[in-house]
Enzyme design. Sequence first.
Site, PDB file in Angstrom:
ATOM      1  CB  ALA A 175      -0.925  -0.004   1.216  1.00 26.99           C
ATOM      2  CB  CYS A 176       4.342   1.853   0.585  1.00 28.83           C
ATOM      3  SG  CYS A 176       5.334   3.291   0.985  1.00 28.83           S
ATOM      4  CB  ILE A 177       2.516   5.141  -3.908  1.00 32.17           C
ATOM      5  CG1 ILE A 177       1.820   6.166  -3.012  1.00 32.17           C
ATOM      6  CG2 ILE A 177       1.535   4.081  -4.387  1.00 32.17           C
ATOM      7  CD1 ILE A 177       0.721   6.955  -3.704  1.00 32.17           C
ATOM      8  CB  THR A 178       7.635   5.769  -0.560  1.00 32.71           C
ATOM      9  OG1 THR A 178       6.798   5.972   0.582  1.00 32.71           O
ATOM     10  CG2 THR A 178       8.911   6.572  -0.394  1.00 32.71           C
ATOM     11  CE  LYS A 179       6.373  -0.030  -4.777  1.00 37.26           C
ATOM     12  NZ  LYS A 179       5.833  -0.095  -3.412  1.00 37.26           N
TER      13      LYS A 179
END
EC number: 1.7.1.7
Length: 325
Positions: A175-179
């Site tokens: 659920a992480c879109i930091t990348k």
Amino acid sequence: MGMEIFDYEDIQLIPNKCVINSRSEADTTVELGGRRFKIPVVPANMATVINDDIAKWLATNDYFYIMHRFAPETRRAFIETMHADKLYASISVGVKASEYDFIDDLAANQIVPEYITIDIAHGHADSVIAMIKHIKDVLPASFVIAGNVATPAAVRDLENAGADATKVGVGPGKACITKVKTGFGTGGWQLAAVRWCAKAARKPIIADGGVRTNGDIAKSIRFGATMVMIGSMLAGHQESPGNILKIDGKTYKQYYGSASETQKGEHKNVEGKQMLVPYRGHLADTLNEMQEDLQSSISYAGGRDLKAITKCDYVVVKNSIYNGD
């Protein structure tokens, strides 16, 4: 950097001669901060994964947990309730000025949580180092976990500041879109980052993010993790926070990143997204299955406990382990 870059799906561990008669003989327990836990797994400290009831159940049943920090005003009561029930308290804090007041309030009232996790997206920061030092100064008995980090230099800096364990993983979570939003992180090479950081560490490492299968838990242990933090695979249970939704006859639950709009209630600095995860039944059953699969991993590693996994050989297969599926 001269290091091998790989992620979970690029690695296969190589079996050794089995020395136990049944996988039930394999010991999956792990020690962290003076307590022994059933498995080296901790549910992510996210609002869609853990709440007070789940924390209480986990502590009662000898699992490690870290309570999230998204209802800051409830934390003191949470610690007191856990202690009243003779259970350990494990909380999360940030680094804002109000968090210093919170820590000082705990110290003044002699309320000492057994574990405190300083949980920041980019944990290799002066602000985190200052908070570690402050907690160690006023609550020296608390076991401090600090993160999140991606490099050996970060691990060393946080350990030198007084951290008792570091959490490795920047943006590899489902659920992480930091990348995507920043171009930074350990997405796609999380397992190599765990290995790189573990080699530099003198204290335990918690691998955080990117685990998609139970086998990935064993792989994390192989490359130096003491604990593995799991988000999406431990969301979606009957007990998990969030609504159950039915779509085309299939059942789902909400899951979202800690820096998502859903979590923050606003559209700024968003590094998390909301998604649906399949409904998975009871949390206890999933944790049991993780333990059984880890017992099988230990038997394949040719030992009797988790240490055996750390010594087995591996091959890099570059994304091909699912080719036959």
